[in-house]
Motif scaffolding. Sequence first.
Motif, PDB file in Angstrom:
ATOM      1  N   ASP A  61       0.803  -1.228   0.000  1.00 39.00           N
ATOM      2  CA  ASP A  61       0.000   0.000   0.000  1.00 39.00           C
ATOM      3  C   ASP A  61       0.832   1.272   0.000  1.00 39.00           C
ATOM      4  OD1 ASP A  61      -2.415  -1.408  -0.094  1.00 39.00           O
ATOM      5  OD2 ASP A  61      -2.480  -1.626   2.077  1.00 39.00           O
ATOM      6  N   GLU A 122      -4.507   6.087  -3.293  1.00 43.18           N
ATOM      7  CA  GLU A 122      -5.843   6.518  -2.876  1.00 43.18           C
ATOM      8  C   GLU A 122      -6.615   5.426  -2.147  1.00 43.18           C
ATOM      9  OE1 GLU A 122      -8.146   7.599  -6.261  1.00 43.18           O
ATOM     10  OE2 GLU A 122      -8.027   5.621  -7.215  1.00 43.18           O
ATOM     11  N   ARG A 123      -6.206   4.176  -2.333  1.00 41.57           N
ATOM     12  CA  ARG A 123      -6.903   3.076  -1.676  1.00 41.57           C
ATOM     13  C   ARG A 123      -5.906   1.962  -1.355  1.00 41.57           C
ATOM     14  NH1 ARG A 123      -7.541   2.423  -7.119  1.00 41.57           N
ATOM     15  NH2 ARG A 123      -7.296   0.297  -7.954  1.00 41.57           N
ATOM     16  N   SER A 124      -6.255   1.138  -0.402  1.00 37.23           N
ATOM     17  CA  SER A 124      -5.429  -0.019  -0.073  1.00 37.23           C
ATOM     18  C   SER A 124      -5.861  -1.218  -0.908  1.00 37.23           C
ATOM     19  CB  SER A 124      -5.539  -0.338   1.426  1.00 37.23           C
ATOM     20  OG  SER A 124      -6.880  -0.648   1.761  1.00 37.23           O
ATOM     21  N   ALA A 126      -4.600  -2.469  -3.763  1.00 36.11           N
ATOM     22  CA  ALA A 126      -4.549  -2.382  -5.231  1.00 36.11           C
ATOM     23  C   ALA A 126      -3.657  -3.501  -5.793  1.00 36.11           C
ATOM     24  CB  ALA A 126      -4.019  -1.018  -5.654  1.00 36.11           C
ATOM     25  N   TYR A 160      -1.374   5.134  -8.257  1.00 35.27           N
ATOM     26  CA  TYR A 160      -2.741   4.958  -7.774  1.00 35.27           C
ATOM     27  C   TYR A 160      -3.157   6.153  -6.920  1.00 35.27           C
ATOM     28  CZ  TYR A 160      -2.627  -0.040  -9.115  1.00 35.27           C
ATOM     29  OH  TYR A 160      -2.558  -1.231  -9.796  1.00 35.27           O
ATOM     30  N   GLN A 161      -2.939   7.350  -7.423  1.00 31.21           N
ATOM     31  CA  GLN A 161      -3.290   8.556  -6.673  1.00 31.21           C
ATOM     32  C   GLN A 161      -3.444   9.721  -7.642  1.00 31.21           C
ATOM     33  OE1 GLN A 161      -4.859  10.401  -4.591  1.00 31.21           O
ATOM     34  NE2 GLN A 161      -3.880   9.321  -2.858  1.00 31.21           N
TER      35      GLN A 161
END
Length: 237
Positions: A61, A122-124, A126, A160-161
């Motif tokens: 993450d 933005e999220r765990s 992935a 991822y952000q």
Amino acid sequence: MIEVRRADDRGVIERHWLSSRHTFSFGHYFDPKQVGFSDLLAINDDRVIGGRGFEHHAHRDVDIFSYILEGALQHKDTLGNDVTIKSGEVQMMNAGTGIAHSELNPSSTEGVHFLQIWIQPERSGALPRYQNAQFPQTGKRGKLKLVISPDGRDGSVSTYQDVRAYAGLFHGAEAGVLELPNDRYAYVHVARGAVSINGCSLRDGDGARVRKETRLVVSDGSDSEILIFDLRPHETP
């Protein structure tokens, strides 16, 4: 508003194989006033001697971006990647649900100098992935070249952000402009040389938090190489 973080104020880590400067709190260095900025968690300026480096270890993450300034770096991971990147190249490792890797200097005689940059996704949970890309000097000379984006457009590596990063080389009369929406933050890092951002003078290793600015003008460069991060407008908890 531009808030400068001078190079000499960074955290210092010295080992017999590693010389590192930490812009933000990281590892054994902690400063409660320097715990990241927006989704930037770390900017580590690392120099590693020949034949050494960061041995096999795991992450999850976090998105880890490496920007090679001098020398070469060999990346190996549990996804099966075995890649050596050199000056002018970058890599992005999106750890996601979990990945183990090593980052070693493959030369027995020459050092490697690189920036290790951590971004909060933005999220765990992935999907783990690895990317690398080349950005020749000609594409960064006198301009700001997109190197990180959420969608990998224009040959950039993806994160991822909601983060975009631009790299540029500036000297003499060369100048660049980055337009920012009025609800965005930015962070400037000078990898080497000296440069002016909206009239604010920065030198090798300096950084700057940027808030409430809609236009960043890069000018008065002296053999400078810089990174500018376009970030969400929130403070790191």
